[in-house]
Design a protein around this motif. Sequence first.
Motif, short mmCIF file in Angstrom:
data_model
loop_
_atom_site.label_atom_id
_atom_site.label_comp_id
_atom_site.label_asym_id
_atom_site.label_seq_id
_atom_site.Cartn_x
_atom_site.Cartn_y
_atom_site.Cartn_z
N THR A 200 0.84 -1.20 0.00
CA THR A 200 0.00 0.00 0.00
C THR A 200 0.87 1.24 0.00
OG1 THR A 200 -0.13 -0.05 2.42
CG2 THR A 200 -1.91 -1.13 1.20
N LYS A 201 0.30 2.31 -0.53
CA LYS A 201 0.98 3.61 -0.48
C LYS A 201 0.10 4.58 0.31
CE LYS A 201 -0.73 4.73 -5.13
NZ LYS A 201 -0.33 5.17 -6.49
N ARG A 202 0.75 5.46 1.04
CA ARG A 202 0.06 6.33 1.99
C ARG A 202 -0.04 7.74 1.44
NH1 ARG A 202 1.54 9.52 6.66
NH2 ARG A 202 0.09 9.20 8.41
N SER A 203 -1.21 8.35 1.69
CA SER A 203 -1.42 9.75 1.35
C SER A 203 -2.30 10.38 2.42
CB SER A 203 -2.06 9.89 -0.04
OG SER A 203 -3.33 9.25 -0.06
N ASP B 107 -1.06 -0.81 -4.08
CA ASP B 107 -0.06 -0.46 -5.09
C ASP B 107 0.37 -1.73 -5.82
OD1 ASP B 107 1.83 0.75 -6.63
OD2 ASP B 107 3.25 1.13 -5.01
N TYR C 80 -4.86 5.00 2.62
CA TYR C 80 -3.99 3.96 2.06
C TYR C 80 -4.66 3.36 0.83
CZ TYR C 80 -1.53 4.27 6.51
OH TYR C 80 -0.82 4.72 7.59
N GLN D 24 4.16 -2.87 -7.07
CA GLN D 24 5.21 -3.52 -6.28
C GLN D 24 5.10 -5.04 -6.31
OE1 GLN D 24 6.06 -1.81 -2.41
NE2 GLN D 24 4.96 0.07 -2.93
#
Length: 452
Positions: free
Chosen positions: A84-87, A100, A97, A103
Amino acid sequence: MERLSSSTARTQLVLRQFRKHRLAVWGGRILLVLYLMAAFAGFFSPYDPNYYELYPPKGNHPPTRIHFVDPETGRLSRPFVYATKRSIDPVTLQPRYEEDPSQGKFYLRFFVRTPDQPYTVFKVFRSDLRLIGVDPPGRIFLMGTDNFGRDLFSRIVYGGQVSLTIGILSALVSFALGLLLGGIAGYFSGRPFALSLPPRAWRGWSGVLGLVGLLLWLAVAAGVLFLAWSFVRLSPGKGVFSLAVDGVVLLLGFGGALLILWKVFREPLKLDPDDLIMRTVEIIAAIPSLFLLISLRAVFPTNIDPLITFYLVVGLLGFIGWGGLARVVRGIVLSVREMDYVQAARALGASDGRIIARHVLPATASYVIVSLSLTIPGFILGESGLSFLGLGVTEPYTSWGLLLQAAQQGGFASFTDRPWVLWPGFFIFLAVLSWNFLGDGLRDALDPRRRR
Protein backbone atom coordinates in the motif's frame (compact mmCIF):
# COMPACT_ATOMS: atom_id res chain seq x y z
CA MET A 1 -14.99 -50.35 42.96
CA GLU A 2 -18.69 -49.68 43.52
CA ARG A 3 -17.96 -46.11 44.61
CA LEU A 4 -15.77 -45.59 41.51
CA SER A 5 -18.48 -46.86 39.16
CA SER A 6 -21.06 -44.61 40.86
CA SER A 7 -18.80 -41.57 40.43
CA THR A 8 -18.18 -42.47 36.78
CA ALA A 9 -21.92 -42.81 36.11
CA ARG A 10 -22.57 -39.45 37.75
CA THR A 11 -19.87 -37.81 35.62
CA GLN A 12 -21.31 -39.30 32.44
CA LEU A 13 -24.77 -38.05 33.41
CA VAL A 14 -23.43 -34.54 33.96
CA LEU A 15 -21.58 -34.55 30.61
CA ARG A 16 -24.63 -35.83 28.77
CA GLN A 17 -26.79 -33.11 30.27
CA PHE A 18 -24.16 -30.47 29.46
CA ARG A 19 -24.04 -31.51 25.79
CA LYS A 20 -27.77 -30.84 25.52
CA HIS A 21 -27.10 -27.14 26.19
CA ARG A 22 -25.92 -26.07 22.73
CA LEU A 23 -25.05 -22.52 23.70
CA ALA A 24 -22.89 -23.79 26.56
CA VAL A 25 -21.07 -26.19 24.24
CA TRP A 26 -20.37 -23.41 21.77
CA GLY A 27 -19.34 -21.11 24.60
CA GLY A 28 -16.82 -23.71 25.75
CA ARG A 29 -15.47 -24.09 22.22
CA ILE A 30 -15.05 -20.34 21.77
CA LEU A 31 -13.29 -20.05 25.13
CA LEU A 32 -11.00 -22.94 24.19
CA VAL A 33 -9.99 -21.11 21.01
CA LEU A 34 -9.48 -17.79 22.84
CA TYR A 35 -7.33 -19.34 25.57
CA LEU A 36 -5.28 -21.36 23.08
CA MET A 37 -4.61 -18.20 21.08
CA ALA A 38 -3.64 -16.35 24.26
CA ALA A 39 -1.38 -19.18 25.46
CA PHE A 40 0.45 -19.34 22.10
CA ALA A 41 0.11 -15.68 21.21
CA GLY A 42 3.53 -15.51 19.59
CA PHE A 43 2.64 -18.28 17.16
CA PHE A 44 -0.79 -16.94 16.16
CA SER A 45 0.20 -13.26 15.87
CA PRO A 46 1.89 -12.15 12.62
CA TYR A 47 4.08 -9.60 14.40
CA ASP A 48 5.40 -8.61 17.78
CA PRO A 49 2.72 -6.54 19.59
CA ASN A 50 5.04 -3.54 19.94
CA TYR A 51 6.56 -3.70 16.45
CA TYR A 52 6.02 -0.76 14.11
CA GLU A 53 7.85 0.90 11.22
CA LEU A 54 8.99 4.50 11.19
CA TYR A 55 9.14 4.55 7.39
CA PRO A 56 6.94 4.09 5.60
CA PRO A 57 4.50 4.89 8.43
CA LYS A 58 1.51 2.57 8.87
CA GLY A 59 -0.53 4.47 11.47
CA ASN A 60 -4.29 3.75 11.36
CA HIS A 61 -3.86 1.37 8.43
CA PRO A 62 -7.17 -0.37 7.56
CA PRO A 63 -7.41 -4.18 7.51
CA THR A 64 -5.44 -5.60 4.60
CA ARG A 65 -7.54 -6.92 1.74
CA ILE A 66 -6.68 -10.53 0.86
CA HIS A 67 -7.12 -11.43 -2.81
CA PHE A 68 -8.11 -14.91 -3.95
CA VAL A 69 -8.56 -14.17 -7.66
CA ASP A 70 -5.69 -13.19 -9.96
CA PRO A 71 -6.80 -9.97 -11.75
CA GLU A 72 -4.63 -10.80 -14.75
CA THR A 73 -6.17 -14.23 -15.47
CA GLY A 74 -9.46 -13.99 -13.58
CA ARG A 75 -8.88 -17.39 -12.02
CA LEU A 76 -8.57 -18.54 -8.43
CA SER A 77 -5.11 -17.99 -7.12
CA ARG A 78 -3.05 -18.57 -4.03
CA PRO A 79 -4.07 -15.88 -1.48
CA PHE A 80 -2.00 -12.75 -1.81
CA VAL A 81 -1.95 -9.09 -0.77
CA TYR A 82 -0.66 -5.92 -2.35
CA ALA A 83 1.61 -3.33 -0.81
CA THR A 84 0.00 0.00 0.00
CA LYS A 85 0.98 3.61 -0.48
CA ARG A 86 0.06 6.33 1.99
CA SER A 87 -1.42 9.75 1.35
CA ILE A 88 -3.24 12.40 3.38
CA ASP A 89 -6.89 13.18 2.73
CA PRO A 90 -7.06 16.94 2.03
CA VAL A 91 -10.51 17.25 3.64
CA THR A 92 -10.27 15.13 6.80
CA LEU A 93 -6.44 15.26 7.10
CA GLN A 94 -6.56 11.56 7.92
CA PRO A 95 -4.11 9.06 6.41
CA ARG A 96 -5.42 7.23 3.36
CA TYR A 97 -3.99 3.96 2.06
CA GLU A 98 -4.33 2.62 -1.47
CA GLU A 99 -3.16 -0.66 -2.92
CA ASP A 100 -0.06 -0.46 -5.09
CA PRO A 101 -0.01 -3.37 -7.58
CA SER A 102 3.18 -2.00 -9.13
CA GLN A 103 5.21 -3.52 -6.28
CA GLY A 104 3.95 -7.00 -7.14
CA LYS A 105 2.00 -9.64 -5.27
CA PHE A 106 2.92 -10.83 -1.78
CA TYR A 107 1.61 -14.35 -1.25
CA LEU A 108 0.42 -15.53 2.14
CA ARG A 109 2.72 -18.08 3.70
CA PHE A 110 2.06 -20.38 6.62
CA PHE A 111 4.55 -21.37 9.33
CA VAL A 112 6.95 -18.55 8.55
CA ARG A 113 10.13 -17.68 10.41
CA THR A 114 10.70 -14.19 11.82
CA PRO A 115 14.26 -14.11 13.22
CA ASP A 116 14.02 -10.36 13.84
CA GLN A 117 10.94 -10.82 16.08
CA PRO A 118 11.45 -13.83 18.38
CA TYR A 119 9.11 -14.68 21.24
CA THR A 120 8.92 -17.07 24.17
CA VAL A 121 6.27 -19.67 24.99
CA PHE A 122 5.37 -19.70 28.71
CA LYS A 123 8.60 -17.74 29.36
CA VAL A 124 10.55 -20.98 28.78
CA PHE A 125 10.78 -21.94 25.10
CA ARG A 126 12.17 -19.47 22.58
CA SER A 127 10.91 -19.50 18.98
CA ASP A 128 10.37 -17.35 15.91
CA LEU A 129 7.80 -19.55 14.11
CA ARG A 130 4.51 -17.83 13.25
CA LEU A 131 1.33 -19.19 11.74
CA ILE A 132 0.91 -16.69 8.94
CA GLY A 133 2.91 -13.98 7.24
CA VAL A 134 4.04 -12.46 3.95
CA ASP A 135 7.44 -11.80 2.48
CA PRO A 136 8.91 -8.35 3.18
CA PRO A 137 8.47 -5.58 2.30
CA GLY A 138 4.81 -6.66 2.16
CA ARG A 139 2.70 -6.40 5.31
CA ILE A 140 -0.54 -8.07 6.35
CA PHE A 141 -2.77 -6.44 8.93
CA LEU A 142 -5.76 -8.71 9.52
CA MET A 143 -7.52 -6.13 11.74
CA GLY A 144 -5.67 -2.97 10.77
CA THR A 145 -3.22 -1.01 12.90
CA ASP A 146 -3.39 1.50 15.73
CA ASN A 147 -2.21 5.10 15.60
CA PHE A 148 1.44 4.00 15.98
CA GLY A 149 1.22 1.48 13.14
CA ARG A 150 1.28 -1.61 15.39
CA ASP A 151 -0.66 -4.62 14.14
CA LEU A 152 -3.98 -4.63 16.01
CA PHE A 153 -4.61 -8.37 15.63
CA SER A 154 -1.26 -9.16 17.25
CA ARG A 155 -2.01 -6.76 20.10
CA ILE A 156 -5.47 -8.28 20.62
CA VAL A 157 -3.99 -11.78 20.81
CA TYR A 158 -1.37 -10.67 23.31
CA GLY A 159 -3.95 -8.59 25.19
CA GLY A 160 -5.97 -11.76 25.67
CA GLN A 161 -3.11 -13.12 27.77
CA VAL A 162 -3.69 -10.36 30.32
CA SER A 163 -7.47 -10.00 30.19
CA LEU A 164 -8.28 -13.71 30.18
CA THR A 165 -5.59 -14.63 32.71
CA ILE A 166 -6.60 -11.88 35.13
CA GLY A 167 -10.17 -13.18 35.03
CA ILE A 168 -9.13 -16.67 36.13
CA LEU A 169 -6.47 -15.62 38.65
CA SER A 170 -8.72 -13.04 40.30
CA ALA A 171 -11.52 -15.59 40.52
CA LEU A 172 -9.16 -18.08 42.18
CA VAL A 173 -8.06 -15.47 44.73
CA SER A 174 -11.67 -14.48 45.38
CA PHE A 175 -12.84 -18.08 45.75
CA ALA A 176 -9.96 -19.02 48.02
CA LEU A 177 -10.92 -16.16 50.35
CA GLY A 178 -14.65 -16.81 50.01
CA LEU A 179 -14.40 -20.55 50.67
CA LEU A 180 -12.02 -20.15 53.60
CA LEU A 181 -13.77 -17.27 55.34
CA GLY A 182 -17.28 -18.44 54.48
CA GLY A 183 -16.50 -21.93 55.79
CA ILE A 184 -15.07 -20.53 59.02
CA ALA A 185 -18.03 -18.18 59.48
CA GLY A 186 -20.56 -20.97 58.99
CA TYR A 187 -18.83 -23.73 60.93
CA PHE A 188 -17.84 -21.62 63.95
CA SER A 189 -21.03 -19.55 64.05
CA GLY A 190 -22.20 -19.22 67.65
CA ARG A 191 -18.85 -20.42 69.02
CA PRO A 192 -16.94 -17.25 69.98
CA PHE A 193 -13.25 -17.37 70.82
CA ALA A 194 -12.32 -15.96 74.23
CA LEU A 195 -9.07 -14.05 73.87
CA SER A 196 -7.20 -13.05 76.99
CA LEU A 197 -5.29 -9.78 76.78
CA PRO A 198 -2.55 -9.48 77.87
CA PRO A 199 -1.61 -13.04 76.84
CA ARG A 200 -1.76 -15.54 79.65
CA ALA A 201 -2.63 -18.77 77.91
CA TRP A 202 -2.03 -18.30 74.21
CA ARG A 203 -1.48 -21.67 72.59
CA GLY A 204 -1.98 -22.82 69.03
CA TRP A 205 -4.76 -21.00 67.19
CA SER A 206 -5.67 -19.12 70.33
CA GLY A 207 -2.25 -17.52 70.25
CA VAL A 208 -2.59 -16.51 66.60
CA LEU A 209 -6.08 -15.10 67.12
CA GLY A 210 -4.99 -13.40 70.32
CA LEU A 211 -2.14 -11.66 68.53
CA VAL A 212 -4.50 -10.61 65.72
CA GLY A 213 -7.01 -9.29 68.24
CA LEU A 214 -4.33 -7.37 70.14
CA LEU A 215 -3.02 -5.76 66.94
CA LEU A 216 -6.57 -4.93 65.87
CA TRP A 217 -7.43 -3.07 69.06
CA LEU A 218 -4.06 -1.33 69.14
CA ALA A 219 -4.80 -0.14 65.60
CA VAL A 220 -8.21 1.16 66.74
CA ALA A 221 -6.60 3.07 69.62
CA ALA A 222 -3.96 4.48 67.26
CA GLY A 223 -6.73 5.50 64.84
CA VAL A 224 -8.51 7.48 67.56
CA LEU A 225 -5.30 9.31 68.41
CA PHE A 226 -4.60 9.98 64.73
CA LEU A 227 -8.06 11.47 64.18
CA ALA A 228 -7.66 13.78 67.18
CA TRP A 229 -4.21 14.90 66.07
CA SER A 230 -5.40 15.43 62.46
CA PHE A 231 -8.21 17.67 63.70
CA VAL A 232 -5.77 19.77 65.72
CA ARG A 233 -3.21 19.94 62.90
CA LEU A 234 -5.76 21.05 60.31
CA SER A 235 -7.54 23.50 62.60
CA PRO A 236 -7.19 26.99 61.00
CA GLY A 237 -8.02 29.06 64.09
CA LYS A 238 -5.36 30.63 66.33
CA GLY A 239 -7.56 32.28 68.94
CA VAL A 240 -8.18 31.33 72.54
CA PHE A 241 -11.43 29.55 71.69
CA SER A 242 -9.77 27.52 68.93
CA LEU A 243 -6.92 26.50 71.23
CA ALA A 244 -9.45 25.44 73.86
CA VAL A 245 -11.33 23.32 71.31
CA ASP A 246 -8.07 21.74 70.15
CA GLY A 247 -7.19 20.90 73.75
CA VAL A 248 -10.58 19.30 74.35
CA VAL A 249 -10.26 17.22 71.16
CA LEU A 250 -6.80 16.04 72.20
CA LEU A 251 -8.04 15.11 75.67
CA LEU A 252 -10.98 13.21 74.17
CA GLY A 253 -8.62 11.42 71.80
CA PHE A 254 -6.24 10.36 74.55
CA GLY A 255 -9.15 9.44 76.80
CA GLY A 256 -10.76 7.32 74.09
CA ALA A 257 -7.50 5.51 73.35
CA LEU A 258 -6.86 4.83 77.06
CA LEU A 259 -10.43 3.61 77.53
CA ILE A 260 -10.08 1.16 74.65
CA LEU A 261 -6.78 -0.21 75.95
CA TRP A 262 -8.10 -0.44 79.54
CA LYS A 263 -11.17 -2.33 78.38
CA VAL A 264 -9.16 -4.71 76.19
CA PHE A 265 -6.52 -5.53 78.78
CA ARG A 266 -9.00 -5.78 81.66
CA GLU A 267 -11.53 -8.27 80.26
CA PRO A 268 -11.17 -11.24 77.89
CA LEU A 269 -12.18 -10.38 74.35
CA LYS A 270 -14.91 -12.61 72.91
CA LEU A 271 -14.78 -12.82 69.15
CA ASP A 272 -17.40 -14.62 67.06
CA PRO A 273 -15.85 -15.41 63.64
CA ASP A 274 -19.29 -15.33 62.02
CA ASP A 275 -20.00 -11.79 63.21
CA LEU A 276 -16.53 -10.54 62.33
CA ILE A 277 -16.49 -11.98 58.80
CA MET A 278 -20.09 -11.13 57.92
CA ARG A 279 -19.77 -7.56 59.18
CA THR A 280 -16.66 -7.20 57.01
CA VAL A 281 -18.63 -8.50 54.04
CA GLU A 282 -21.40 -5.99 54.71
CA ILE A 283 -18.93 -3.11 54.89
CA ILE A 284 -17.36 -4.11 51.55
CA ALA A 285 -20.80 -4.62 49.96
CA ALA A 286 -21.95 -1.18 51.12
CA ILE A 287 -19.32 0.51 48.92
CA PRO A 288 -19.88 0.48 45.12
CA SER A 289 -17.47 -2.04 43.61
CA LEU A 290 -16.07 0.22 40.91
CA PHE A 291 -15.57 3.10 43.35
CA LEU A 292 -13.86 0.79 45.85
CA LEU A 293 -11.67 -0.68 43.11
CA ILE A 294 -10.59 2.73 41.84
CA SER A 295 -9.97 3.98 45.39
CA LEU A 296 -7.81 1.00 46.31
CA ARG A 297 -5.88 1.28 43.04
CA ALA A 298 -5.33 5.00 43.59
CA VAL A 299 -3.49 4.23 46.85
CA PHE A 300 -0.61 2.79 44.82
CA PRO A 301 1.51 4.90 42.45
CA THR A 302 0.65 4.75 38.75
CA ASN A 303 4.29 4.52 37.63
CA ILE A 304 5.15 1.19 39.26
CA ASP A 305 6.47 -1.72 37.23
CA PRO A 306 3.83 -3.03 34.77
CA LEU A 307 4.30 -6.62 36.00
CA ILE A 308 3.64 -5.52 39.58
CA THR A 309 0.57 -3.68 38.29
CA PHE A 310 -0.67 -6.95 36.80
CA TYR A 311 -0.47 -8.78 40.13
CA LEU A 312 -1.87 -5.74 41.92
CA VAL A 313 -4.98 -5.76 39.72
CA VAL A 314 -5.37 -9.51 40.32
CA GLY A 315 -5.23 -8.98 44.08
CA LEU A 316 -7.60 -6.01 44.09
CA LEU A 317 -10.21 -7.76 41.95
CA GLY A 318 -10.01 -10.86 44.11
CA PHE A 319 -10.21 -8.84 47.33
CA ILE A 320 -13.45 -7.04 46.49
CA GLY A 321 -15.17 -10.10 44.99
CA TRP A 322 -15.12 -12.70 47.77
CA GLY A 323 -17.99 -11.38 49.88
CA GLY A 324 -20.90 -12.82 47.89
CA LEU A 325 -19.37 -16.28 47.76
CA ALA A 326 -18.58 -16.18 51.49
CA ARG A 327 -22.24 -15.48 52.28
CA VAL A 328 -23.52 -18.39 50.20
CA VAL A 329 -20.86 -20.78 51.49
CA ARG A 330 -21.72 -19.74 55.05
CA GLY A 331 -25.35 -20.65 54.46
CA ILE A 332 -24.45 -24.02 52.96
CA VAL A 333 -22.04 -24.80 55.80
CA LEU A 334 -24.62 -23.83 58.43
CA SER A 335 -26.90 -26.47 56.92
CA VAL A 336 -24.27 -29.14 56.33
CA ARG A 337 -22.70 -28.96 59.79
CA GLU A 338 -25.94 -30.28 61.30
CA MET A 339 -26.02 -33.35 59.03
CA ASP A 340 -25.73 -36.79 60.60
CA TYR A 341 -22.42 -37.68 58.95
CA VAL A 342 -20.81 -34.48 60.23
CA GLN A 343 -22.11 -35.14 63.75
CA ALA A 344 -20.80 -38.71 63.50
CA ALA A 345 -17.35 -37.46 62.47
CA ARG A 346 -17.34 -35.05 65.41
CA ALA A 347 -18.40 -37.86 67.80
CA LEU A 348 -15.53 -40.03 66.55
CA GLY A 349 -13.08 -37.32 67.56
CA ALA A 350 -12.31 -35.75 64.16
CA SER A 351 -10.77 -32.30 64.42
CA ASP A 352 -12.56 -29.20 63.17
CA GLY A 353 -10.07 -28.75 60.37
CA ARG A 354 -10.56 -32.32 59.13
CA ILE A 355 -14.35 -32.03 59.28
CA ILE A 356 -14.29 -28.78 57.30
CA ALA A 357 -11.86 -30.10 54.68
CA ARG A 358 -13.30 -33.63 54.27
CA HIS A 359 -17.03 -33.23 54.87
CA VAL A 360 -18.19 -29.60 54.84
CA LEU A 361 -16.43 -27.84 51.96
CA PRO A 362 -16.94 -30.71 49.44
CA ALA A 363 -20.68 -30.15 49.85
CA THR A 364 -20.20 -26.74 48.23
CA ALA A 365 -18.38 -28.12 45.16
CA SER A 366 -21.33 -27.94 42.73
CA TYR A 367 -22.15 -24.36 43.65
CA VAL A 368 -18.50 -23.31 43.53
CA ILE A 369 -17.97 -24.72 40.02
CA VAL A 370 -21.02 -22.95 38.64
CA SER A 371 -20.32 -19.71 40.49
CA LEU A 372 -16.70 -19.71 39.34
CA SER A 373 -17.71 -19.85 35.68
CA LEU A 374 -20.19 -17.01 36.20
CA THR A 375 -17.75 -14.85 38.21
CA ILE A 376 -14.83 -14.87 35.76
CA PRO A 377 -16.57 -12.62 33.18
CA GLY A 378 -17.17 -10.05 35.89
CA PHE A 379 -13.45 -9.90 36.63
CA ILE A 380 -12.68 -9.62 32.91
CA LEU A 381 -14.98 -6.59 32.75
CA GLY A 382 -13.41 -5.20 35.94
CA GLU A 383 -9.91 -5.38 34.51
CA SER A 384 -11.09 -3.89 31.22
CA GLY A 385 -12.72 -1.02 33.09
CA LEU A 386 -9.59 -0.31 35.13
CA SER A 387 -7.33 -0.40 32.07
CA PHE A 388 -9.80 1.76 30.13
CA LEU A 389 -9.54 4.37 32.89
CA GLY A 390 -5.74 4.16 32.85
CA LEU A 391 -5.47 2.46 36.27
CA GLY A 392 -4.83 -1.10 35.11
CA VAL A 393 -2.16 -2.72 33.00
CA THR A 394 0.24 -0.30 31.32
CA GLU A 395 2.70 -0.38 28.43
CA PRO A 396 4.67 -2.35 27.28
CA TYR A 397 2.03 -4.91 28.26
CA THR A 398 -1.38 -4.66 26.71
CA SER A 399 -4.92 -5.76 27.44
CA TRP A 400 -8.28 -5.43 25.76
CA GLY A 401 -9.26 -2.58 28.07
CA LEU A 402 -6.03 -0.72 27.30
CA LEU A 403 -6.68 -1.13 23.58
CA LEU A 404 -10.17 0.32 24.04
CA GLN A 405 -8.65 3.27 25.87
CA ALA A 406 -6.45 3.94 22.83
CA ALA A 407 -9.54 3.75 20.62
CA GLN A 408 -11.40 6.18 22.90
CA GLN A 409 -8.59 8.70 22.58
CA GLY A 410 -9.33 8.87 18.86
CA GLY A 411 -12.72 10.44 19.59
CA PHE A 412 -15.64 10.13 17.20
CA ALA A 413 -13.24 9.36 14.34
CA SER A 414 -12.83 5.88 15.82
CA PHE A 415 -16.41 5.18 14.70
CA THR A 416 -16.40 6.99 11.37
CA ASP A 417 -12.86 6.79 9.94
CA ARG A 418 -11.24 3.76 11.61
CA PRO A 419 -13.89 1.45 13.13
CA TRP A 420 -11.44 -1.46 13.20
CA VAL A 421 -9.89 -0.06 16.41
CA LEU A 422 -13.10 -1.20 18.19
CA TRP A 423 -12.26 -4.88 17.68
CA PRO A 424 -11.07 -5.28 21.32
CA GLY A 425 -14.59 -4.47 22.51
CA PHE A 426 -15.94 -7.32 20.40
CA PHE A 427 -13.49 -9.75 21.99
CA ILE A 428 -14.50 -8.59 25.48
CA PHE A 429 -18.14 -9.11 24.56
CA LEU A 430 -17.39 -12.54 23.07
CA ALA A 431 -15.40 -13.77 26.10
CA VAL A 432 -17.98 -12.54 28.62
CA LEU A 433 -20.89 -13.99 26.66
CA SER A 434 -19.13 -17.36 26.24
CA TRP A 435 -18.38 -17.60 29.97
CA ASN A 436 -22.01 -16.84 30.79
CA PHE A 437 -23.25 -19.51 28.38
CA LEU A 438 -20.78 -21.99 29.87
CA GLY A 439 -21.92 -21.15 33.38
CA ASP A 440 -25.57 -21.64 32.45
CA GLY A 441 -24.77 -25.05 30.99
CA LEU A 442 -22.80 -26.14 34.05
CA ARG A 443 -25.62 -24.99 36.33
CA ASP A 444 -28.17 -27.05 34.41
CA ALA A 445 -25.88 -30.09 34.28
CA LEU A 446 -24.97 -30.09 37.98
CA ASP A 447 -28.47 -29.36 39.26
CA PRO A 448 -30.42 -32.65 39.56
CA ARG A 449 -33.74 -30.79 39.39
CA ARG A 450 -32.90 -29.49 35.90
CA ARG A 451 -31.85 -32.80 34.39
CA ARG A 452 -34.12 -34.20 31.72
